[in-house]
Design an enzyme around this catalytic site. Structure first.
Site, mmCIF file in Angstrom:
data_model
loop_
_atom_site.group_PDB
_atom_site.id
_atom_site.type_symbol
_atom_site.label_atom_id
_atom_site.label_comp_id
_atom_site.label_asym_id
_atom_site.label_seq_id
_atom_site.Cartn_x
_atom_site.Cartn_y
_atom_site.Cartn_z
ATOM 1 N N LYS A 10 33.490 36.817 34.810
ATOM 2 C CA LYS A 10 34.834 36.218 34.794
ATOM 3 C C LYS A 10 35.413 36.150 33.377
ATOM 4 C CE LYS A 10 34.137 33.652 39.080
ATOM 5 N NZ LYS A 10 34.414 32.376 39.806
ATOM 6 N N TYR A 50 40.510 36.367 46.691
ATOM 7 C CA TYR A 50 40.099 35.003 47.041
ATOM 8 C C TYR A 50 40.901 34.441 48.212
ATOM 9 C CZ TYR A 50 37.052 34.449 42.943
ATOM 10 O OH TYR A 50 36.024 34.537 42.026
ATOM 11 N N PHE A 58 41.977 24.026 44.824
ATOM 12 C CA PHE A 58 41.719 24.682 43.529
ATOM 13 C C PHE A 58 42.235 26.109 43.481
ATOM 14 C CE2 PHE A 58 37.862 25.097 46.176
ATOM 15 C CZ PHE A 58 37.714 26.478 46.207
ATOM 16 N N ARG A 86 22.589 35.668 43.304
ATOM 17 C CA ARG A 86 22.980 34.258 43.366
ATOM 18 C C ARG A 86 21.969 33.371 42.650
ATOM 19 N NH1 ARG A 86 27.214 33.301 46.587
ATOM 20 N NH2 ARG A 86 26.589 31.222 47.250
ATOM 21 N N THR A 92 27.190 27.418 42.181
ATOM 22 C CA THR A 92 28.625 27.619 41.927
ATOM 23 C C THR A 92 29.176 26.545 40.998
ATOM 24 O OG1 THR A 92 28.827 28.565 44.138
ATOM 25 C CG2 THR A 92 30.872 27.929 43.045
ATOM 26 N N ARG A 103 25.321 30.678 34.982
ATOM 27 C CA ARG A 103 26.314 29.598 34.965
ATOM 28 C C ARG A 103 25.886 28.450 34.052
ATOM 29 N NH1 ARG A 103 27.517 30.707 41.241
ATOM 30 N NH2 ARG A 103 29.508 31.824 41.024
ATOM 31 N N ASN A 113 33.452 29.369 35.938
ATOM 32 C CA ASN A 113 32.000 29.340 36.128
ATOM 33 C C ASN A 113 31.304 30.671 35.810
ATOM 34 O OD1 ASN A 113 32.885 30.699 38.374
ATOM 35 N ND2 ASN A 113 31.737 29.488 39.855
ATOM 36 N N HIS A 116 30.931 35.639 39.474
ATOM 37 C CA HIS A 116 31.061 35.598 40.934
ATOM 38 C C HIS A 116 30.018 36.527 41.531
ATOM 39 C CE1 HIS A 116 32.727 35.858 44.997
ATOM 40 N NE2 HIS A 116 32.485 37.159 44.901
ATOM 41 N N GLU A 127 33.912 42.992 49.735
ATOM 42 C CA GLU A 127 34.253 42.866 48.314
ATOM 43 C C GLU A 127 34.011 44.169 47.549
ATOM 44 O OE1 GLU A 127 33.360 38.059 48.065
ATOM 45 O OE2 GLU A 127 32.165 39.423 46.854
HETATM 46 P P1 CMP Z 1 33.260 32.019 43.104
HETATM 47 O O1 CMP Z 1 31.840 32.269 43.429
HETATM 48 O O2 CMP Z 1 33.990 33.067 42.373
HETATM 49 O O3 CMP Z 1 34.044 31.727 44.473
HETATM 50 C C1 CMP Z 1 35.202 30.923 44.521
HETATM 51 C C2 CMP Z 1 35.470 30.220 43.232
HETATM 52 O O4 CMP Z 1 36.327 29.104 43.334
HETATM 53 C C3 CMP Z 1 34.179 29.648 42.681
HETATM 54 O O5 CMP Z 1 33.347 30.672 42.244
HETATM 55 C C4 CMP Z 1 34.703 28.702 41.629
HETATM 56 O O6 CMP Z 1 35.098 29.402 40.461
HETATM 57 C C5 CMP Z 1 35.954 28.183 42.332
HETATM 58 N N1 CMP Z 1 35.693 26.901 42.964
HETATM 59 C C6 CMP Z 1 34.997 26.687 44.092
HETATM 60 N N2 CMP Z 1 34.977 25.380 44.398
HETATM 61 C C7 CMP Z 1 35.697 24.752 43.441
HETATM 62 C C8 CMP Z 1 36.034 23.420 43.193
HETATM 63 N N3 CMP Z 1 35.641 22.432 44.017
HETATM 64 N N4 CMP Z 1 36.772 23.137 42.109
HETATM 65 C C9 CMP Z 1 37.175 24.131 41.297
HETATM 66 N N5 CMP Z 1 36.885 25.431 41.471
HETATM 67 C C10 CMP Z 1 36.144 25.740 42.536
#
Ligand code: CMP
Length: 141
Positions: A10, A50, A58, A86, A92, A103, A113, A116, A127
């Site tokens: 990211k 997304y 969010f 993962r 996450t 992360r 974070n 992905h 994807e």
């Molecule tokens: P990712 O694995 O890219 O999938 C969706 C993304 O949304 C996740 O990583 C985070 O970057 C973001 N995300 C998911 N949950 C939250 C949350 N509760 N608050 C803020 N960002 C979030």
């Protein structure tokens, strides 16, 4: 089984010049890069990627962040690649990410974070097709 998974480094991790460090972790864990593309996502691309999250609170922040700078997108291939990726990324929510994970080491917040990774075989296939409709490279060695 040998799987493929979609991985995105990211914008915050790209800004930290951590592309090499992160790709190195994948390769060291036996995940081979079979496609890669550096790009700056448009709002349309980030929103489409997304789309499953579009009703979440969010979502706007996520799209703002994912379009804030270039990302590095790759397809990783290997034994149990989806779960392995993962595990290497960590939770996450970076506050819950185990020490030594991507992360834990490169995230700045829940949204920022660092990485992905696809969460299941069906989403991995979708994807991968989203970013690499032309397909990936065969790696025989
Ligand atoms: P990712 O694995 O890219 O999938 C969706 C993304 O949304 C996740 O990583 C985070 O970057 C973001 N995300 C998911 N949950 C939250 C949350 N509760 N608050 C803020 N960002 C979030």
């Amino acid at each position: 089984a040998i799987e493929r998974t979609l991985s995105i480094i990211k914008p915050n991790a790209v800004a930290k010049d951590a592309i090499g460090a992160i790709l190195g972790r994948f390769e060291a864990a036996g995940l081979r890069i079979v496609a890669a593309r550096m790009m700056h996502l448009s709002r349309e691309q980030a929103s489409a990627f997304y789309a499953v999250h579009q009703e979440r609170p969010f979502f706007g922040e996520l799209v703002d962040f994912m379009t804030s700078g270039p990302v590095m997108v790759q397809v990783l291939e290997g034994e149990g690649a989806i779960a392995k990726n993962r595990e290497i990324m960590g939770a996450t929510n970076p506050a819950e990410a185990a020490p030594g994970t991507i992360r834990a080491d490169f995230a700045d917040s829940f949204t920022e974070n660092a990485a992905h990774g696809s969460d299941a075989p069906e989403t991995a296939a979708e994807e991968i097709a989203f970013f690499f409709p032309e397909g990936v490279c065969e790696r025989t060695r």
